[in-house]
Design an enzyme around this catalytic site. Structure first.
Site, mmCIF file in Angstrom:
data_model
loop_
_atom_site.group_PDB
_atom_site.id
_atom_site.type_symbol
_atom_site.label_atom_id
_atom_site.label_comp_id
_atom_site.label_asym_id
_atom_site.label_seq_id
_atom_site.Cartn_x
_atom_site.Cartn_y
_atom_site.Cartn_z
ATOM 1 N N SER A 133 47.622 40.933 31.389
ATOM 2 C CA SER A 133 46.923 41.421 32.496
ATOM 3 C C SER A 133 47.985 42.675 32.823
ATOM 4 C CB SER A 133 46.786 40.491 33.721
ATOM 5 O OG SER A 133 47.849 40.382 34.402
ATOM 6 N N ASP A 134 47.270 43.798 33.689
ATOM 7 C CA ASP A 134 48.262 44.702 34.213
ATOM 8 C C ASP A 134 48.866 43.896 35.488
ATOM 9 O OD1 ASP A 134 49.654 47.029 34.804
ATOM 10 O OD2 ASP A 134 47.956 48.466 33.940
ATOM 11 N N TYR A 135 49.654 44.834 36.223
ATOM 12 C CA TYR A 135 50.543 44.155 37.165
ATOM 13 C C TYR A 135 49.525 43.997 38.337
ATOM 14 C CZ TYR A 135 54.589 44.294 40.706
ATOM 15 O OH TYR A 135 55.283 43.946 41.405
#
Length: 756
Positions: free
Chosen positions: A293-295
């Site tokens: 996932s991104d942040y």
């Protein structure tokens, strides 16, 4: 060297058998080890392997929201309990060893940590931002700089970088244009593959190999209105034809991880999009690695209005195909209960964990948990003279000469007074650009320092700041005007600060700040020759005296050796040879703007504009088109020839052209080949880049440049999302930018012409 890639589009959608993730690609002992670990892991330990957290063992302050940061003591306890699989954005061997000791020696199963970081365009040695480097039109240069970055990052205790960003970006309002290779699919695909090869090297188990993570899957560059984190509403054909090929190219080059986009596509956030992350990515594209996932993007499914709460967000993300949750902590908090309740099958978790463990196996972490954790490497491989030299070379190769009335190059031996005016003349804070937070800004070379080092008499250089980046200075313009009047030539250093580009830096107006435009107009009014040095992370709309200056150079954010590189170009030590990877519009309101647009049913033809596809204030052209870039010498193309006017279905035609250097200096030109499909079952762009070749010639020299085209170069995504090519007439241009050039035509036949 001719860059000839016939399968970029196909690579996005075909099997990538070279990836080492099918079981048959591993030794039996490796497979047995992974199977044994999965069989012995608790659900908490599995969720831990799927969790990536900020590295507090060696803290840095990257430009991310400070969410869920744990101190070293608490994080140490989590590692001991097997509740962390990856740490990110810390550097330094000592801290890496402390963390790995805990994972290997004190956790129950001894599974080593994966250590990651955002090494986007440099660790300590900072190279040009990726968009600038793409202006070189030389993927081999990007491969070399990525290799240098990998050597430094791995010496600092990293195994993986969250790069390259391979999003095709066609709206210059979007701040993250700076991180990619620009607006073109072909160029972006070549650079994506080159950077993956550079980061990873030839052997993933070497201690200087750095895993690549192409991002953001997918179509993040298409966010509406260029608004960061925004939505994407896109046809399946455009998704597949424009935004997937660079990913396919990166995967074919061996990328083993990827990152889901923050954005939604057609109403479904990418982090929860099973059709995108499983059916398309794993099914059609045959990607065998794992997905980050991104942040905190999984947690953000709640704000999207797609998940009810954290538990629901974790469920949606893991079922969609997100293998590793970054920073939110949702998986470690909620996956155990989701599995126990039956909301998430254990088999889904096991598949994700297996992917992660296979990546750790592929890079040799189980055999050597301390690979890339070497005190000797940390002392000898970081910020070396060779890397500084490469940074300078890359920077000079990235500078685009946009216009020149003959004032450049400057004569180093001539006693001419130079006034360096503008907020970036002695500025070091904005040399590197966004996402270079590991670099030491005090070691960057600013423009003034570069000029003084290059000038025979540095006393001939005067400096006047004139204004701040975004605001006037008391008496600033008056001082700048006086400096200009006393000089023979003006160097005007204006543009964007580095915090005006990058993540969360979308702009509605892509112009110089008003204070800088006022400064430019005032010093130009002195009548002295003016050379504009633009600092920027996107294409800009230029106006007034800046647009009409005697010379304009796109100097981007060039990194550690910026000042030396700019001086190299100004004084002619290096001939400019870069080309624009993005189109510079006349006005901000033209965005999104890109050269390979569609014709429309009422195009502007022969300057007829009434009831045509145009704006009332400007037309659909660019001030500086994609592929544009001048030299200090003069190149000419002639003798365009096609080996045949008919392209048979399973054959190729050769396109040749003669390039001549008509000037009195040695120089390099990028010869570019574009095509257009005149009639098709889906409307096609007015031009598409298909080939390019960099050629270096001495004064008076000529060379025949050869390109080969086959049916695969003419393919596009048609009905039913099928990759097809259709018989018919094609235009071909060979030129020095996406505008103009020598023109010819050929016909693609489904069979031999006399049998069609």
């Amino acid at each position: 060297m001719t860059i000839d890639r016939r399968t970029l589009l196909a690579a996005a959608l075909t099997g990538l058998a070279a990836l080492p993730f099918p079981r048959r690609a591993f030794a039996a002992a490796d497979v047995a080890r992974v199977d044994d670990l999965i069989g012995r892991m608790t659900i908490e330990e599995k969720a831990g392997q799927m969790t990536c957290l900020t590295d507090s063992f060696r803290p840095y302050n990257p430009p991310n929201p400070q969410v869920g940061i744990q101190d070293e003591k608490r994080l140490s306890d989590e590692v001991r309990r097997g509740r962390v699989g990856c740490l990110f954005n810390g550097i330094g061997v000592a801290g890496a060893r402390r963390a790995q000791d805990l994972a290997v020696k004190e956790s129950r199963l001894g599974i080593p940590l994966l250590l990651a970081g955002d090494v986007i365009h440099g660790l300590k040695t900072i190279f040009p931002v990726p968009l600038a480097e793409a202006a070189s039109f030389d993927p081999s240069l990007a491969q070399r700089t990525a290799r240098a970055m990998a050597q430094e990052a791995s010496a600092a205790g990293l195994h993986l970088t969250f790069a390259p960003m391979v999003d095709v970006a066609r709206d210059q309002r979007w701040g993250r244009v700076v991180e990619g290779a620009g607006e073109d699919v072909y160029l972006g695909s070549l650079f994506a593959a080159a950077r993956v090869r550079g980061f990873q090297g030839r052997d993933l188990r070497r201690d200087d190999s750095l895993l690549a993570c192409p991002k953001h899957f997918a179509a993040y560059g298409a966010v509406a209105a260029g608004l960061e984190y925004g939505s994407v509403d896109i046809s399946d054909e455009t998704l597949r034809e424009t935004h997937l090929p660079p990913f396919g190219s990166a995967f074919a080059a061996g990328a083993l991880t990827t990152m889901a986009a923050f954005s939604e596509i057609n109403g479904v956030p990418a982090t929860a999009d099973r059709e995108l992350l499983t059916d398309l990515l794993r099914g059609e594209m045959k990607f065998r690695g794992f997905v980050f996932s991104d942040y905190t993007a999984d947690e953000e499914l709640i704000a999207h209005g797609y998940a009810e709460d954290e538990r629901d967000a974790a469920r949606l993300a893991v079922l969609a195909g997100v293998d590793m949750s970054m920073q939110s902590g949702l998986y470690i908090r909620h996956l155990p209960d989701l599995v126990r309740s039956g909301a998430v099958p254990m088999e889904t978790v096991d598949v994700a964990v297996r992917r992660i463990l296979y990546v750790k196996t592929a890079i040799g972490l189980f055999d050597n948990p301390y690979r890339s954790i070497s005190e000797d490497a940390e002392k000898t491989r970081i910020a070396t003279p060779a890397h500084r030299a490469l940074s300078r070379e890359a920077a000079t190769r990235s500078i685009v000469l946009l216009q020149n009335s003959g004032v450049l190059p400057l004569d180093r031996g001539k006693r001419q007074k130079i006034a360096l005016i503008g907020p970036f003349g002695e500025d070091r804070a904005n040399l590197y650009g966004p996402w270079a937070f590991y670099g030491d800004k005090e070691k960057g070379v600013d423009i003034a320092a570069g000029l003084r080092a290059a000038m025979a008499d540095p006393a001939l250089l005067s400096i006047a700041k004139g204004c701040e980046i975004g605001a006037p200075m008391d008496g600033g313009i008056a001082q700048a005007v006086e400096a200009a009047k006393a000089a023979d030539i003006i160097l005007l250093a204006v543009g964007e600060s580095q915090d005006m580009s990058g993540e969360a830096q979308s702009r509605t107006v892509i112009e110089l700040p008003p204070a800088q435009q006022m400064l430019a107009d005032a010093v130009a009014a002195t009548g002295k020759p003016m050379i504009v040095l633009l600092r920027h992370g996107r294409a800009l709309a230029l106006h007034g005296s800046v647009a009409s200056a005697q010379a304009v150079l796109a100097t981007w954010f060039l990194g550690s050796e910026a000042g030396h590189a700019i001086a190299d170009i100004l004084f002619g030590r290096v001939d400019p040879s870069a080309k624009l990877p993005v189109s510079f519009p006349w006005e901000s309101g033209q965005e999104p703007f890109f050269y390979d647009r569609k014709s429309t049913g009422r195009p502007v033809v022969d300057n007829r504009t009434e009831y045509r596809a145009r704006y009332t204030t400007t037309d659909n052209s660019a001030r500086y088109p994609f592929g544009h870039g001048l030299s200090y010498t003069t190149f000419a193309l002639d003798k365009l020839k096609l080996s045949d006017k008919a392209l048979r279905w399973d054959r190729a035609i050769e396109v040749t052209v003669r390039l001549t250097n008509n000037g009195d200096r040695r120089g390099s030109e990028v010869v570019q080949l574009y095509i257009r499909d005149r009639v098709a079952s889906r409307t096609r762009p007015v031009r598409e880049l298909k080939r390019m070749e960099r050629v270096t010639l001495g004064p008076g020299e000529s060379k025949i440049v050869r390109f080969s085209l086959s049916r695969t170069d003419l393919q596009f995504v048609g009905a039913g999302s099928r990759i097809i090519a259709e018989p018919g007439l094609f235009d071909v241009w060979v030129g020095q930018s996406s505008v103009g050039g020598l023109h010819a035509q050929f016909t693609l036949y489904a069979a031999e012409p006399n049998k069609a």
